[in-house]
Write an enzyme that holds these catalytic residues in place. Structure first.
Site, PDB file in Angstrom:
ATOM      1  N   LEU A 232       0.787  -1.359   0.058  1.00 53.44           N
ATOM      2  CA  LEU A 232       0.055   0.135   0.071  1.00 53.44           C
ATOM      3  C   LEU A 232       1.057   1.282   0.029  1.00 53.44           C
ATOM      4  O   LEU A 232       0.426   2.573  -0.594  1.00 53.44           O
ATOM      5  CB  LEU A 232      -1.071  -0.008   1.138  1.00 53.44           C
ATOM      6  CG  LEU A 232      -2.335  -0.824   1.219  1.00 53.44           C
ATOM      7  CD1 LEU A 232      -1.835  -2.322   1.125  1.00 53.44           C
ATOM      8  CD2 LEU A 232      -3.124  -0.540   2.440  1.00 53.44           C
ATOM      9  N   GLY A 233       2.065   1.270   0.749  1.00 60.68           N
ATOM     10  CA  GLY A 233       2.856   2.426   0.916  1.00 60.68           C
ATOM     11  C   GLY A 233       4.209   1.911   1.550  1.00 60.68           C
ATOM     12  O   GLY A 233       4.362   1.146   1.975  1.00 60.68           O
ATOM     13  N   HIS A 271       0.155   6.314   8.495  1.00 59.54           N
ATOM     14  CA  HIS A 271       1.021   5.402   8.807  1.00 59.54           C
ATOM     15  C   HIS A 271       2.284   5.591   8.246  1.00 59.54           C
ATOM     16  O   HIS A 271       3.519   5.731   9.042  1.00 59.54           O
ATOM     17  CB  HIS A 271       0.575   4.112   8.500  1.00 59.54           C
ATOM     18  CG  HIS A 271       1.314   2.991   8.586  1.00 59.54           C
ATOM     19  ND1 HIS A 271       1.220   1.945   9.675  1.00 59.54           N
ATOM     20  CD2 HIS A 271       2.644   2.433   8.159  1.00 59.54           C
ATOM     21  CE1 HIS A 271       2.190   1.115   9.626  1.00 59.54           C
ATOM     22  NE2 HIS A 271       3.076   1.494   8.868  1.00 59.54           N
ATOM     23  N   GLU A 272       2.545   5.831   7.156  1.00 53.60           N
ATOM     24  CA  GLU A 272       3.790   5.793   6.298  1.00 53.60           C
ATOM     25  C   GLU A 272       4.450   7.357   6.787  1.00 53.60           C
ATOM     26  O   GLU A 272       5.792   7.425   6.880  1.00 53.60           O
ATOM     27  CB  GLU A 272       3.439   6.063   4.868  1.00 53.60           C
ATOM     28  CG  GLU A 272       2.991   4.596   4.217  1.00 53.60           C
ATOM     29  CD  GLU A 272       4.086   3.446   4.708  1.00 53.60           C
ATOM     30  OE1 GLU A 272       5.137   3.755   5.193  1.00 53.60           O
ATOM     31  OE2 GLU A 272       3.590   2.346   4.725  1.00 53.60           O
ATOM     32  N   HIS A 281       6.913   0.307  13.465  1.00 54.95           N
ATOM     33  CA  HIS A 281       5.748  -0.264  13.740  1.00 54.95           C
ATOM     34  C   HIS A 281       5.759  -0.583  15.083  1.00 54.95           C
ATOM     35  O   HIS A 281       6.844  -0.800  15.859  1.00 54.95           O
ATOM     36  CB  HIS A 281       5.763  -1.777  12.798  1.00 54.95           C
ATOM     37  CG  HIS A 281       5.725  -1.499  11.472  1.00 54.95           C
ATOM     38  ND1 HIS A 281       6.401  -2.214  10.680  1.00 54.95           N
ATOM     39  CD2 HIS A 281       5.023  -0.728  10.658  1.00 54.95           C
ATOM     40  CE1 HIS A 281       6.047  -1.883   9.483  1.00 54.95           C
ATOM     41  NE2 HIS A 281       5.296  -0.804   9.467  1.00 54.95           N
ATOM     42  N   VAL A 294       9.222   3.068  22.020  1.00 55.79           N
ATOM     43  CA  VAL A 294       8.285   4.067  22.688  1.00 55.79           C
ATOM     44  C   VAL A 294       7.770   3.257  24.085  1.00 55.79           C
ATOM     45  O   VAL A 294       7.074   2.338  24.153  1.00 55.79           O
ATOM     46  CB  VAL A 294       7.019   4.144  22.051  1.00 55.79           C
ATOM     47  CG1 VAL A 294       6.193   5.376  22.694  1.00 55.79           C
ATOM     48  CG2 VAL A 294       7.463   4.970  20.497  1.00 55.79           C
ATOM     49  N   THR A 297       3.621   2.611  24.641  1.00 57.03           N
ATOM     50  CA  THR A 297       2.868   1.325  23.723  1.00 57.03           C
ATOM     51  C   THR A 297       3.334   0.080  24.341  1.00 57.03           C
ATOM     52  O   THR A 297       4.512  -0.466  24.416  1.00 57.03           O
ATOM     53  CB  THR A 297       3.623   1.563  22.431  1.00 57.03           C
ATOM     54  OG1 THR A 297       4.969   1.458  22.210  1.00 57.03           O
ATOM     55  CG2 THR A 297       3.105   2.938  21.690  1.00 57.03           C
TER      56      THR A 297
END
Length: 359
Positions: A232-233, A271-272, A281, A294, A297
């Site tokens: 997708l990207g 997202h990208e 991710h 992080v 998360t």
């Protein structure tokens, strides 16, 4: 008059020199903060996901959503200096975040500091966007697609996604308003006969039929084209070559686009751009011990697909499946965290890889 001018010139040069030395000292002070880099990594599995993850995605009817890590692996092999640059950017990021934490640890408002050590950038950020379209008649990109994509980026990076009300209570305090605004600065179109461009960055080079980047030190370049391979990207992380700096989005997944189906609501760009702003991710592209760097998360060992139920548990914690850096359907991702926001903002601070956007 000449006698007065020369001493003033000397004084001006002296003051400018002192200011530069002061700025250099502040950056040096930030760089002197000791941080643990033992968990830093750049290489991941040879594919964008591990074979297990790809198989799981296909079983859920998912495409290989993001090609960023596969592209990064290739660039690391081609450019021996890239790993060190990414290490330096990561170390600087952690030092600035540590400096921010040091200032907050007492819970008291500090006395005014005429020469403070830099922390993450705290002001509003405006990012001008150049959209480069390799036009394919079978996959047209209209002005409506472009405008909607800018709107979606602004929703997501300013905590305005209407779905954010669905964030589970355990993650409520982590939801970030990143205060980043994207402004359309230009559109470049070029007719193309290619049915797929792949992930070799050829769409970014006029010498290979693509469109050259517009000043990547001051503009976010988005390339829109048919990528192929179910991708997708993909994005380039900070530290890569300027000529290829930016984000590539598949034509059907750019903006509000009915051709994209469940991935046709503009979140591929969200997202990208997150990768372009130094986010990994959310599952860390590894097992439970490989992190996304992080703190707020939860740990996970794989991406999530479709619209998973809450709680979805991996690595003995509830996954933050609604995070923009997971692989779920567009309408099922709707948050960044404060920790992710700190990572992104560190790029815009003194000495940061994207400082030029706020100078």
């Amino acid at each position: 008059m000449k006698k007065l001018f020369f001493p003033l010139l000397v004084l001006g040069l002296f003051l400018a020199s002192c200011q530069k030395e002061s700025n250099d000292l502040k950056v040096q002070q930030a760089n002197d903060i000791v941080v643990d880099m033992s968990d830093f990594y750049v290489y991941t599995a040879e594919t964008a996901d591990s074979p297990t993850d790809v198989k799981a995605g296909h079983e859920h009817g998912a495409t290989c959503r993001c090609g960023s890590m596969k592209v990064l692996n290739k660039k690391l092999k081609e450019n021996p200096g890239l790993e060190q640059r990414m290490f330096d950017i990561e170390k600087h990021t952690r030092q600035l975040i540590a400096a921010k934490a040091d200032k907050a640890v007492t819970g008291k408002k500090p006395a005014p500091d005429p020469d403070p050590v830099p922390t993450i950038y705290e002001g509003a950020i405006t990012i001008p966007v150049i959209v480069n379209i390799l036009e394919d008649p079978a996959h047209p990109i209209t002005q409506a697609h472009i405008d909607s994509q800018i709107d979606i980026l602004n929703e997501d990076y300013n905590d305005l996604n209407p779905n954010t009300g669905g964030v589970p209570s355990e993650f409520n305090n982590a939801v970030a308003d990143c205060n980043i605004t994207f402004v359309l600065a230009g559109v470049n179109r070029k007719a193309s006969t290619k049915t797929t461009w792949g992930t070799d960055d050829s769409m970014k080079l006029s010498s290979q039929g693509g469109i050259d980047a517009t000043d990547p030190t001051s503009f976010l370049n988005l390339w829109v084209c048919e990528i192929g391979g179910g991708i997708l990207g993909y994005a380039q992380f900070p530290g890569g070559a300027l000529a290829t700096d930016g984000v590539v989005i598949g034509s059907d997944f750019f903006g509000e686009n009915e051709r994209g189906g469940v991935y046709g609501h503009g979140r591929t760009a969200t997202h990208e751009v997150g990768h372009w702003l130094n986010l990994r991710h959310i599952w860390g592209d590894g097992r439970c011990r490989q992190d996304d760097f992080v703190t707020d998360t939860p740990s996970s060992d794989q991406p999530n697909y479709q619209c998973p139920p809450y709680p979805t548990v991996h690595c003995r914690t509830n996954d933050m499946t609604m995070n923009y850096m997971d692989y779920v359907y567009d309408n099922c991702m709707y948050m960044f965290t404060n920790g992710q926001n700190d990572r992104m903002r560190a790029l815009f601070a003194e000495g940061g890889a994207r400082e030029g956007f706020v100078q």
